[in-house]
Write a protein that holds these residues in place. Structure first.
Motif, PDB file in Angstrom:
ATOM      1  N   GLN A 160      -8.681   2.420  -2.678  1.00 39.42           N
ATOM      2  CA  GLN A 160      -9.505   2.359  -1.483  1.00 39.42           C
ATOM      3  C   GLN A 160      -8.711   2.898  -0.301  1.00 39.42           C
ATOM      4  O   GLN A 160      -7.488   2.762  -0.245  1.00 39.42           O
ATOM      5  N   THR A 213      -5.000  -0.504  -3.946  1.00 42.03           N
ATOM      6  CA  THR A 213      -5.870  -0.945  -5.037  1.00 42.03           C
ATOM      7  C   THR A 213      -6.091  -2.436  -4.886  1.00 42.03           C
ATOM      8  O   THR A 213      -5.235  -3.248  -5.239  1.00 42.03           O
ATOM      9  N   ALA A 214      -7.227  -2.802  -4.315  1.00 45.15           N
ATOM     10  CA  ALA A 214      -7.551  -4.219  -4.131  1.00 45.15           C
ATOM     11  C   ALA A 214      -8.000  -4.852  -5.434  1.00 45.15           C
ATOM     12  O   ALA A 214      -7.746  -6.027  -5.693  1.00 45.15           O
ATOM     13  N   ASN A 215      -8.642  -4.048  -6.253  1.00 48.21           N
ATOM     14  CA  ASN A 215      -9.164  -4.527  -7.532  1.00 48.21           C
ATOM     15  C   ASN A 215      -9.053  -3.390  -8.539  1.00 48.21           C
ATOM     16  O   ASN A 215      -9.585  -2.301  -8.299  1.00 48.21           O
ATOM     17  N   PRO A 216      -8.389  -3.608  -9.657  1.00 45.90           N
ATOM     18  CA  PRO A 216      -8.239  -2.536 -10.638  1.00 45.90           C
ATOM     19  C   PRO A 216      -9.566  -1.942 -11.096  1.00 45.90           C
ATOM     20  O   PRO A 216      -9.629  -0.770 -11.468  1.00 45.90           O
ATOM     21  N   GLU A 217     -10.626  -2.732 -11.035  1.00 40.66           N
ATOM     22  CA  GLU A 217     -11.923  -2.232 -11.480  1.00 40.66           C
ATOM     23  C   GLU A 217     -12.535  -1.258 -10.487  1.00 40.66           C
ATOM     24  O   GLU A 217     -13.307  -0.367 -10.874  1.00 40.66           O
ATOM     25  N   THR A 218     -12.226  -1.435  -9.206  1.00 40.52           N
ATOM     26  CA  THR A 218     -12.788  -0.546  -8.182  1.00 40.52           C
ATOM     27  C   THR A 218     -11.881   0.629  -7.867  1.00 40.52           C
ATOM     28  O   THR A 218     -12.314   1.614  -7.262  1.00 40.52           O
ATOM     29  N   GLN A 255       0.825  -1.200   0.000  1.00 40.76           N
ATOM     30  CA  GLN A 255       0.000   0.000   0.000  1.00 40.76           C
ATOM     31  C   GLN A 255       0.870   1.265   0.000  1.00 40.76           C
ATOM     32  O   GLN A 255       2.058   1.228   0.321  1.00 40.76           O
TER      33      GLN A 255
END
Length: 440
Positions: free
Chosen positions: A113, A105-110, A57
């Motif tokens: 965070q 960034t847990a998911n590139p689409e979201t 992170q």
């Protein structure tokens, strides 16, 4: 720093006040190269990762502290990595202005965070302000700073509301600064030293943008006065009880308590709470007080002398807090046992941290102890060379306070970045970004 090496000494620097010279050694040269490798390797699309795979992170404090080293070393990538980190933090700023402790960034689409585990960490917003100030010193014009001003001002406003009793100092919950498993609380040292620095930074940035700056500088002086009235115990600072009774009467009982029981200490206390106080050495808080100028020359001399006399810089530079909190002590918390971290002589509770060692070297320079700063820089290079398992130049997170063995995660950005800052401080004979040359 490495590009300035020529022959056996670094060129372009003035001899330190005590007559020592910054002589190049293989250890310092190699550690500098390896530090750059680690930090640049931790760069990513969101900015500076705290530590490769262990901490992928972008942490606010880690990124800005590492940025101090990158920008003092003048690497080509430094401004871009710090800017990217600040941009990522800004993208997750709360509606009230709070800067998250870290983003990921847990998911590139979201997308990005914000952390919610340490959501109330007050130092994230403080370092965010200081980071923009330092970055703007290295940018060719003020356009980026002007674009960021509203975000910076919102973070500042959120911090103002952390002064819940409007005493002029921040009131902070325990475990809400870098020592996020440690029981400093209420009017604690480190957040308020950073609050002083944040106001100095706001004044410097306002000046660059042609905005009114006097209120920030005046507030910084007020914070310095109040830190010294509340958290210093000794003849270097006269306790002004008439002022306290008139303006901050809630301080009178704890102030008289420490004056009676402690009489004096060669360092700032770690916190003052409601009719209670801490009596341990908060190393980072005291070192930043020296570097930023909260402490005067006499106080700085006592602080730096205590570190040497009490062995806070052994087995490595330097332990985070001293002495450790023991089970049964008033400040002991059962959560210290989590992950076997904060038991005595480990992690925050008496473990040694290389990133604080970098601030230690810089504070020695600021205090006029350049010969000792050079010696401790050599020791810091050796500390960063050590590896927990195999290999070398691991730039580990933290070390056991007795055995001196590395016990944390490797490839720590701030361990590497603060070695660069320490080296620049010794080489230049000053603390970059926080001196008269930069109108600090």
């Amino acid at each position: 720093m490495s590009e300035l090496y020529e022959g056996e000494r670094v060129t372009g620097s003035q001899p330190p006040d005590d007559g020592s010279e910054f002589a190049r050694t293989d250890a310092i040269f190699r550690a500098t190269e390896e530090a750059v490798r680690v930090v640049i390797g931790n760069g990513g699309g969101d900015g500076l990762r705290a530590a490769g795979s262990a901490y992928p992170q972008v942490w606010a404090r880690d990124a800005v502290i590492t940025g101090l080293g990158l920008l003092s070393h003048q690497t080509d990538q430094g401004t871009g990595l710090l800017k990217g980190s600040l941009d990522s933090l800004a993208a997750c700023q709360s509606q009230l202005g709070r800067i998250p402790n870290h983003v990921f960034t847990a998911n590139p689409e979201t997308g990005l965070q914000a952390d919610t585990v340490f959501a109330g960490a007050v130092d994230a917003s403080l370092w965010y302000i200081v980071g923009h100030d330092v970055l703007s010193l290295k940018l060719p014009d003020s356009r980026y700073l002007a674009d960021r001003w509203d975000s910076i001002a919102n973070a500042y406003r959120w911090l103002e509301y952390q002064d819940v009793n409007e005493c002029g100092l921040l009131e902070v919950h325990e475990s809400m600064d870098w020592a996020d498993l440690y029981a400093n609380r209420y009017n604690s040292l480190l957040p308020n030293v950073l609050w002083f620095a944040a106001n100095r930074s706001m004044a410097r940035m306002a000046n660059r943008l042609g905005r009114a700056a006097d209120s920030y500088r005046e507030r910084a002086e007020d914070i310095r006065f109040k830190i010294n009235q509340l958290l210093w115990v000794g003849p270097e600072i006269e306790r002004q009880y008439d002022w306290i009774k008139k303006h901050r009467s809630e301080w009178e009982t704890p102030a008289r308590l420490v004056d009676t029981l402690l009489v004096e200490r060669p360092y700032y206390l770690p916190y003052m709470a409601f009719r209670a106080y801490g009596d341990r050495f908060d190393t980072l808080g005291n070192l930043l007080a020296v570097i930023f100028g909260v402490a005067d020359a006499r106080q700085s001399d006592r602080i730096m002398g205590y570190i040497e006399e009490a062995g806070v810089n052994h087995p490595w530079p330097v332990k985070a807090f001293w002495p450790p909190v023991m089970p049964g002590d008033e400040d002991w918390r059962e959560y210290y046992r989590q992950y076997n971290l904060n038991i005595p002589h480990q992690y925050h509770n008496g473990g040694a941290w290389p990133f604080i060692g970098g601030f230690y070297v810089a504070a020695l320079v600021r205090a006029g102890r350049s010969r000792e700063a050079h010696r401790q820089l050599e020791r810091l290079a050796e500390m960063n060379r050590m590896a927990r398992h195999e290999g070398e130049w691991e730039f580990n997170e933290w070390f056991h306070g007795l055995s001196g063995k590395p016990m944390g995660n490797s490839s720590q950005s701030w361990s590497a970045g603060m070695f660069l800052y320490a080296g620049a401080s010794v080489e230049e004979g000053r603390c970059p970004f926080f001196g008269e040359e930069e109108k600090w």
